[in-house]
Design a protein around this motif. Structure first.
Motif, PDB file in Angstrom:
ATOM      1  N   SER A 213      11.743   2.757   1.950  1.00 30.11           N
ATOM      2  CA  SER A 213      11.644   3.254   0.549  1.00 30.11           C
ATOM      3  C   SER A 213      10.107   3.346   0.126  1.00 30.11           C
ATOM      4  O   SER A 213       9.261   3.061   1.227  1.00 30.11           O
ATOM      5  CB  SER A 213      12.259   2.033  -0.084  1.00 30.11           C
ATOM      6  N   CYS A 214       9.925   3.805  -0.921  1.00 28.78           N
ATOM      7  CA  CYS A 214       8.311   3.871  -1.337  1.00 28.78           C
ATOM      8  C   CYS A 214       8.127   3.845  -2.828  1.00 28.78           C
ATOM      9  O   CYS A 214       9.321   4.163  -3.488  1.00 28.78           O
ATOM     10  CB  CYS A 214       7.842   5.293  -0.694  1.00 28.78           C
ATOM     11  N   ASN A 215       7.110   3.760  -3.392  1.00 35.28           N
ATOM     12  CA  ASN A 215       6.587   4.106  -4.766  1.00 35.28           C
ATOM     13  C   ASN A 215       5.491   4.944  -4.706  1.00 35.28           C
ATOM     14  O   ASN A 215       4.606   4.797  -3.725  1.00 35.28           O
ATOM     15  CB  ASN A 215       6.574   2.989  -5.413  1.00 35.28           C
TER      16      ASN A 215
ATOM     17  N   ASN B 244      16.494   9.908  -1.990  1.00 36.45           N
ATOM     18  CA  ASN B 244      16.720   9.511  -3.453  1.00 36.45           C
ATOM     19  C   ASN B 244      15.542   9.496  -4.025  1.00 36.45           C
ATOM     20  O   ASN B 244      14.858   8.457  -3.814  1.00 36.45           O
ATOM     21  CB  ASN B 244      17.800   8.548  -3.498  1.00 36.45           C
TER      22      ASN B 244
ATOM     23  N   ASP C 248      12.558  -0.915   5.315  1.00 34.41           N
ATOM     24  CA  ASP C 248      13.380  -1.760   4.930  1.00 34.41           C
ATOM     25  C   ASP C 248      14.521  -2.360   5.789  1.00 34.41           C
ATOM     26  O   ASP C 248      14.462  -3.661   6.170  1.00 34.41           O
ATOM     27  CB  ASP C 248      14.159  -1.378   3.657  1.00 34.41           C
TER      28      ASP C 248
ATOM     29  N   PHE D  27      16.528   2.825   7.441  1.00 33.10           N
ATOM     30  CA  PHE D  27      16.153   2.566   5.914  1.00 33.10           C
ATOM     31  C   PHE D  27      14.897   2.537   5.547  1.00 33.10           C
ATOM     32  O   PHE D  27      14.233   1.350   5.943  1.00 33.10           O
ATOM     33  CB  PHE D  27      17.225   1.746   5.124  1.00 33.10           C
TER      34      PHE D  27
ATOM     35  N   THR E  86      13.869   6.058  -1.983  1.00 33.16           N
ATOM     36  CA  THR E  86      14.546   5.718  -0.815  1.00 33.16           C
ATOM     37  C   THR E  86      15.035   6.755   0.079  1.00 33.16           C
ATOM     38  O   THR E  86      15.537   7.864  -0.417  1.00 33.16           O
ATOM     39  CB  THR E  86      15.959   4.748  -1.154  1.00 33.16           C
TER      40      THR E  86
ATOM     41  N   LEU F   9       7.767   8.712   4.173  1.00 37.77           N
ATOM     42  CA  LEU F   9       8.728   7.942   4.949  1.00 37.77           C
ATOM     43  C   LEU F   9       8.989   8.338   6.188  1.00 37.77           C
ATOM     44  O   LEU F   9       9.502   7.257   7.252  1.00 37.77           O
ATOM     45  CB  LEU F   9      10.180   8.223   3.809  1.00 37.77           C
TER      46      LEU F   9
ATOM     47  N   SER G 268       4.841   3.163   1.231  1.00 37.10           N
ATOM     48  CA  SER G 268       6.129   3.042   1.799  1.00 37.10           C
ATOM     49  C   SER G 268       6.244   1.737   2.850  1.00 37.10           C
ATOM     50  O   SER G 268       5.408   1.280   3.215  1.00 37.10           O
ATOM     51  CB  SER G 268       6.591   4.249   2.424  1.00 37.10           C
TER      52      SER G 268
ATOM     53  N   ASP H 225       9.842   6.568  -7.792  1.00 38.69           N
ATOM     54  CA  ASP H 225      10.185   5.569  -6.372  1.00 38.69           C
ATOM     55  C   ASP H 225      11.296   6.280  -5.941  1.00 38.69           C
ATOM     56  O   ASP H 225      11.981   7.115  -6.458  1.00 38.69           O
ATOM     57  CB  ASP H 225      10.322   4.323  -6.980  1.00 38.69           C
TER      58      ASP H 225
END
Ligand SMILES: CCCCCCCCCCCC(=O)SCCNC(=O)CCNC(=O)[C@H](O)C(C)(C)COP(=O)(O)OP(=O)(O)OC[C@H]1O[C@@H](n2cnc3c(N)ncnc32)[C@H](O)[C@@H]1OP(=O)(O)O
Length: 234
Positions: free
Chosen positions: A205-207, A175, A195, A203, A221, A158, A192, A219
Protein backbone atom coordinates in the motif's frame (compact mmCIF):
# COMPACT_ATOMS: atom_id res chain seq x y z
CA UNK A 1 1.68 -3.26 -21.50
CA UNK A 2 4.99 -3.35 -23.31
CA UNK A 3 6.42 -0.75 -20.99
CA UNK A 4 5.20 -2.62 -17.94
CA UNK A 5 6.76 -5.85 -19.07
CA UNK A 6 9.98 -4.02 -19.67
CA UNK A 7 9.90 -2.78 -16.10
CA UNK A 8 9.33 -6.26 -14.79
CA UNK A 9 12.23 -7.69 -16.74
CA UNK A 10 14.53 -4.92 -15.59
CA UNK A 11 13.28 -5.72 -12.16
CA UNK A 12 13.95 -9.42 -12.68
CA UNK A 13 17.61 -8.71 -13.15
CA UNK A 14 17.73 -6.44 -10.11
CA UNK A 15 15.94 -9.03 -7.94
CA UNK A 16 18.22 -11.79 -9.09
CA UNK A 17 21.37 -9.83 -8.24
CA UNK A 18 19.87 -8.59 -4.98
CA UNK A 19 18.96 -12.04 -3.73
CA UNK A 20 22.12 -13.81 -4.79
CA UNK A 21 24.70 -11.14 -4.06
CA UNK A 22 23.05 -8.35 -2.05
CA UNK A 23 22.81 -4.60 -2.35
CA UNK A 24 26.51 -3.95 -2.80
CA UNK A 25 26.60 -6.02 -5.96
CA UNK A 26 23.29 -4.65 -7.19
CA UNK A 27 24.67 -1.12 -7.00
CA UNK A 28 27.91 -2.20 -8.64
CA UNK A 29 25.99 -3.91 -11.44
CA UNK A 30 24.04 -0.77 -12.15
CA UNK A 31 27.22 1.24 -12.42
CA UNK A 32 29.53 -1.16 -14.23
CA UNK A 33 27.64 -3.79 -16.22
CA UNK A 34 27.63 -3.36 -19.95
CA UNK A 35 23.91 -4.08 -20.20
CA UNK A 36 23.07 -1.12 -18.02
CA UNK A 37 23.84 2.41 -19.07
CA UNK A 38 23.03 5.57 -17.21
CA UNK A 39 21.47 5.94 -13.78
CA UNK A 40 18.46 8.18 -14.46
CA UNK A 41 17.58 8.61 -10.81
CA UNK A 42 20.30 11.14 -10.10
CA UNK A 43 19.69 14.93 -10.05
CA UNK A 44 19.58 16.69 -13.41
CA UNK A 45 18.98 20.36 -14.34
CA UNK A 46 15.22 19.82 -14.65
CA UNK A 47 14.89 18.93 -10.99
CA UNK A 48 13.17 21.57 -8.89
CA UNK A 49 14.61 22.85 -5.63
CA UNK A 50 12.08 20.70 -3.75
CA UNK A 51 13.16 17.54 -5.50
CA UNK A 52 16.85 18.23 -4.97
CA UNK A 53 16.28 19.04 -1.31
CA UNK A 54 14.32 15.85 -0.68
CA UNK A 55 16.86 13.82 -2.64
CA UNK A 56 19.67 15.21 -0.48
CA UNK A 57 17.69 14.46 2.69
CA UNK A 58 17.20 10.84 1.66
CA UNK A 59 20.82 10.47 0.56
CA UNK A 60 21.73 11.58 4.08
CA UNK A 61 19.49 8.84 5.47
CA UNK A 62 21.45 6.38 3.35
CA UNK A 63 24.66 7.14 5.19
CA UNK A 64 23.94 4.77 8.10
CA UNK A 65 22.80 2.05 5.72
CA UNK A 66 19.15 2.04 6.82
CA UNK A 67 17.99 3.45 3.48
CA UNK A 68 19.33 2.63 0.04
CA UNK A 69 19.15 4.74 -3.07
CA UNK A 70 17.79 2.57 -5.85
CA UNK A 71 19.35 3.21 -9.25
CA UNK A 72 17.09 3.33 -12.27
CA UNK A 73 18.28 2.30 -15.65
CA UNK A 74 17.60 0.64 -18.97
CA UNK A 75 17.73 -2.97 -19.93
CA UNK A 76 19.03 -4.16 -23.30
CA UNK A 77 16.64 -5.82 -25.69
CA UNK A 78 18.29 -9.29 -25.89
CA UNK A 79 17.83 -9.67 -22.14
CA UNK A 80 14.15 -8.87 -22.33
CA UNK A 81 13.62 -11.24 -25.20
CA UNK A 82 15.44 -13.96 -23.32
CA UNK A 83 13.39 -13.35 -20.15
CA UNK A 84 10.18 -13.27 -22.10
CA UNK A 85 10.93 -16.55 -23.84
CA UNK A 86 11.96 -18.16 -20.57
CA UNK A 87 8.91 -17.16 -18.56
CA UNK A 88 6.24 -16.94 -21.23
CA UNK A 89 7.11 -19.71 -23.63
CA UNK A 90 3.62 -19.91 -25.04
CA UNK A 91 3.29 -16.15 -25.56
CA UNK A 92 3.69 -14.30 -28.82
CA UNK A 93 5.73 -11.17 -28.15
CA UNK A 94 5.76 -8.22 -30.51
CA UNK A 95 8.07 -8.48 -33.50
CA UNK A 96 11.74 -8.25 -32.65
CA UNK A 97 12.25 -5.07 -34.69
CA UNK A 98 9.48 -3.42 -32.69
CA UNK A 99 11.00 -4.72 -29.48
CA UNK A 100 14.34 -3.20 -30.41
CA UNK A 101 12.72 0.23 -30.04
CA UNK A 102 11.21 -0.57 -26.66
CA UNK A 103 12.27 1.32 -23.59
CA UNK A 104 11.04 1.63 -20.00
CA UNK A 105 7.80 3.62 -19.94
CA UNK A 106 8.86 5.86 -17.07
CA UNK A 107 12.21 6.63 -18.74
CA UNK A 108 10.91 7.24 -22.25
CA UNK A 109 10.64 11.03 -22.16
CA UNK A 110 13.24 13.70 -22.68
CA UNK A 111 14.87 14.89 -19.49
CA UNK A 112 12.42 16.97 -17.46
CA UNK A 113 9.39 16.43 -19.72
CA UNK A 114 7.99 13.26 -18.18
CA UNK A 115 8.75 11.16 -15.13
CA UNK A 116 11.56 12.54 -12.99
CA UNK A 117 11.98 10.43 -9.89
CA UNK A 118 14.30 8.78 -7.42
CA UNK A 119 13.55 5.82 -5.17
CA UNK A 120 14.80 4.84 -1.78
CA UNK A 121 14.34 1.52 -0.06
CA UNK A 122 14.41 0.56 3.61
CA UNK A 123 14.92 -3.17 3.84
CA UNK A 124 14.21 -3.57 7.57
CA UNK A 125 10.97 -1.62 7.41
CA UNK A 126 10.00 -3.02 4.00
CA UNK A 127 9.30 0.50 2.81
CA UNK A 128 9.98 2.27 -0.45
CA UNK A 129 9.79 6.01 -0.98
CA UNK A 130 9.58 7.58 -4.41
CA UNK A 131 10.29 11.28 -4.90
CA UNK A 132 8.39 12.20 -8.04
CA UNK A 133 8.19 15.29 -10.21
CA UNK A 134 5.73 14.94 -13.09
CA UNK A 135 6.78 17.03 -16.11
CA UNK A 136 4.70 19.00 -18.64
CA UNK A 137 4.10 16.03 -20.99
CA UNK A 138 2.19 14.27 -18.22
CA UNK A 139 -0.69 16.72 -18.16
CA UNK A 140 -4.21 15.49 -17.50
CA UNK A 141 -6.65 18.22 -16.46
CA UNK A 142 -5.17 21.58 -17.55
CA UNK A 143 -2.27 22.37 -15.24
CA UNK A 144 -2.49 19.09 -13.35
CA UNK A 145 -0.89 15.67 -13.50
CA UNK A 146 -2.70 12.93 -15.44
CA UNK A 147 -4.14 10.26 -13.14
CA UNK A 148 -2.62 7.55 -15.32
CA UNK A 149 0.82 9.05 -14.87
CA UNK A 150 0.38 8.93 -11.13
CA UNK A 151 -0.93 5.36 -11.39
CA UNK A 152 2.23 4.43 -13.29
CA UNK A 153 4.46 5.81 -10.58
CA UNK A 154 2.37 4.19 -7.85
CA UNK A 155 2.59 0.84 -9.65
CA UNK A 156 6.34 1.20 -10.06
CA UNK A 157 6.88 2.22 -6.43
CA UNK A 158 4.72 -0.62 -5.13
CA UNK A 159 6.57 -2.99 -7.45
CA UNK A 160 9.87 -1.92 -5.97
CA UNK A 161 8.38 -2.43 -2.51
CA UNK A 162 8.10 -6.15 -3.26
CA UNK A 163 11.90 -6.39 -3.51
CA UNK A 164 12.17 -8.24 -0.23
CA UNK A 165 10.24 -11.17 -1.70
CA UNK A 166 11.95 -13.66 -3.96
CA UNK A 167 11.21 -13.99 -7.65
CA UNK A 168 9.41 -12.23 -10.44
CA UNK A 169 6.19 -10.31 -9.97
CA UNK A 170 3.31 -8.94 -11.97
CA UNK A 171 0.73 -6.45 -10.78
CA UNK A 172 -2.60 -8.24 -10.41
CA UNK A 173 -4.58 -5.48 -8.79
CA UNK A 174 -4.18 -1.77 -8.17
CA UNK A 175 -6.72 0.38 -6.29
CA UNK A 176 -6.19 4.12 -6.22
CA UNK A 177 -8.15 6.84 -4.49
CA UNK A 178 -7.46 10.19 -6.12
CA UNK A 179 -8.13 12.70 -3.36
CA UNK A 180 -6.53 15.94 -4.47
CA UNK A 181 -5.10 16.90 -7.89
CA UNK A 182 -1.36 17.28 -8.26
CA UNK A 183 -0.15 20.50 -9.92
CA UNK A 184 1.97 19.75 -12.96
CA UNK A 185 5.73 19.98 -12.36
CA UNK A 186 5.30 19.87 -8.58
CA UNK A 187 6.95 17.25 -6.41
CA UNK A 188 5.15 14.56 -4.45
CA UNK A 189 6.33 11.83 -2.12
CA UNK A 190 5.01 8.31 -2.66
CA UNK A 191 5.50 6.32 0.54
CA UNK A 192 4.85 2.62 0.24
CA UNK A 193 5.06 -0.39 2.47
CA UNK A 194 4.78 -4.12 2.25
CA UNK A 195 1.71 -5.13 4.27
CA UNK A 196 1.60 -8.91 4.05
CA UNK A 197 2.64 -11.92 2.02
CA UNK A 198 0.30 -14.89 1.52
CA UNK A 199 1.89 -17.59 -0.57
CA UNK A 200 2.52 -16.04 -3.99
CA UNK A 201 0.43 -12.96 -3.14
CA UNK A 202 2.18 -9.81 -1.97
CA UNK A 203 -0.01 -7.01 -0.58
CA UNK A 204 1.36 -3.49 -0.60
CA UNK A 205 0.00 0.00 0.00
CA UNK A 206 1.05 3.60 -0.33
CA UNK A 207 0.08 7.21 0.07
CA UNK A 208 1.02 10.21 -2.05
CA UNK A 209 1.65 13.48 -0.27
CA UNK A 210 2.85 16.96 -1.06
CA UNK A 211 6.38 17.90 -0.05
CA UNK A 212 5.13 19.72 3.07
CA UNK A 213 3.04 16.60 3.87
CA UNK A 214 -0.06 18.77 4.35
CA UNK A 215 -1.90 17.49 1.29
CA UNK A 216 -2.85 13.86 0.82
CA UNK A 217 -3.12 13.55 -2.96
CA UNK A 218 -3.83 9.82 -3.15
CA UNK A 219 -3.72 6.52 -1.39
CA UNK A 220 -3.56 3.11 -2.97
CA UNK A 221 -3.28 -0.61 -2.42
CA UNK A 222 -1.73 -3.16 -4.73
CA UNK A 223 -1.61 -6.91 -5.11
CA UNK A 224 1.45 -8.40 -6.77
CA UNK A 225 1.64 -12.07 -7.70
CA UNK A 226 4.89 -13.96 -7.79
CA UNK A 227 5.16 -15.65 -11.15
CA UNK A 228 5.06 -19.40 -10.92
CA UNK A 229 7.86 -20.89 -13.05
CA UNK A 230 6.01 -24.22 -13.16
CA UNK A 231 3.04 -22.56 -14.81
CA UNK A 232 5.10 -20.60 -17.32
CA UNK A 233 6.83 -23.70 -18.65
CA UNK A 234 3.61 -25.53 -19.52
C1 LIG B 1 15.47 -1.00 -10.72
C2 LIG B 1 14.34 -1.00 -11.64
C3 LIG B 1 13.03 -0.87 -10.94
C4 LIG B 1 11.87 -1.28 -11.78
C5 LIG B 1 10.68 -1.63 -10.96
C6 LIG B 1 9.56 -1.93 -11.78
C7 LIG B 1 8.31 -2.30 -11.08
C8 LIG B 1 7.22 -2.14 -12.04
C9 LIG B 1 6.02 -2.88 -11.72
C10 LIG B 1 5.07 -2.80 -12.86
C11 LIG B 1 4.41 -4.10 -12.97
C12 LIG B 1 3.32 -4.13 -13.97
O1 LIG B 1 2.73 -3.18 -14.32
S1 LIG B 1 2.99 -5.63 -14.58
C13 LIG B 1 1.90 -5.37 -15.93
C14 LIG B 1 0.44 -5.36 -15.56
N1 LIG B 1 0.03 -6.66 -15.06
C15 LIG B 1 -0.24 -7.67 -15.88
O2 LIG B 1 -0.20 -7.56 -17.11
C16 LIG B 1 -0.58 -8.98 -15.22
C17 LIG B 1 -1.57 -9.78 -16.01
N2 LIG B 1 -2.03 -10.91 -15.19
C18 LIG B 1 -1.31 -12.05 -15.16
O3 LIG B 1 -0.32 -12.25 -15.91
C19 LIG B 1 -1.77 -13.11 -14.21
O4 LIG B 1 -3.11 -12.92 -13.88
C20 LIG B 1 -0.93 -13.10 -12.90
C21 LIG B 1 0.56 -13.41 -13.24
C22 LIG B 1 -1.00 -11.76 -12.17
C23 LIG B 1 -1.47 -14.19 -11.98
O5 LIG B 1 -1.59 -15.38 -12.71
P1 LIG B 1 -1.19 -16.77 -12.08
O6 LIG B 1 0.25 -16.83 -11.79
O7 LIG B 1 -1.77 -17.83 -12.98
O8 LIG B 1 -1.91 -16.78 -10.67
P2 LIG B 1 -3.38 -17.22 -10.28
O9 LIG B 1 -3.34 -18.68 -10.00
O10 LIG B 1 -4.38 -16.71 -11.23
O11 LIG B 1 -3.56 -16.41 -8.92
C24 LIG B 1 -2.71 -16.66 -7.79
C25 LIG B 1 -3.47 -16.16 -6.57
O12 LIG B 1 -3.67 -14.73 -6.71
C26 LIG B 1 -5.07 -14.42 -6.72
N3 LIG B 1 -5.29 -13.36 -7.69
C27 LIG B 1 -4.85 -13.30 -8.96
N4 LIG B 1 -5.24 -12.16 -9.55
C28 LIG B 1 -5.95 -11.47 -8.64
C29 LIG B 1 -6.64 -10.22 -8.64
N5 LIG B 1 -6.65 -9.43 -9.69
N6 LIG B 1 -7.25 -9.84 -7.50
C30 LIG B 1 -7.25 -10.63 -6.39
N7 LIG B 1 -6.62 -11.82 -6.33
C31 LIG B 1 -5.99 -12.26 -7.44
C32 LIG B 1 -5.75 -15.74 -7.11
O13 LIG B 1 -7.06 -15.79 -6.61
C33 LIG B 1 -4.86 -16.74 -6.41
O14 LIG B 1 -5.16 -16.76 -5.03
P3 LIG B 1 -5.10 -18.08 -4.14
O15 LIG B 1 -6.05 -19.04 -4.76
O16 LIG B 1 -3.68 -18.56 -4.23
O17 LIG B 1 -5.49 -17.62 -2.78
Amino acid sequence: MDGCLHCVFTWQKACSIFHTQGWKHLRRSFSTEKVIHKDHSLPNPSWSKDLRLLFDQFMKKCEDGSWKHLPSSECKVPQRIHSFKTYFLDSKPVKEDQLSQARPFTRSYEVGQGFEYAMFYNEDEKRTVCLFQGGPYLEGPPGFLHGGALATMIDTTLGVCTISCMGLFMTANLNINFKSPIPLCSVVVISSQLDKVEGRKVFVSCNVRSVDEKTLHSDATGLFIKLDPEKSLT
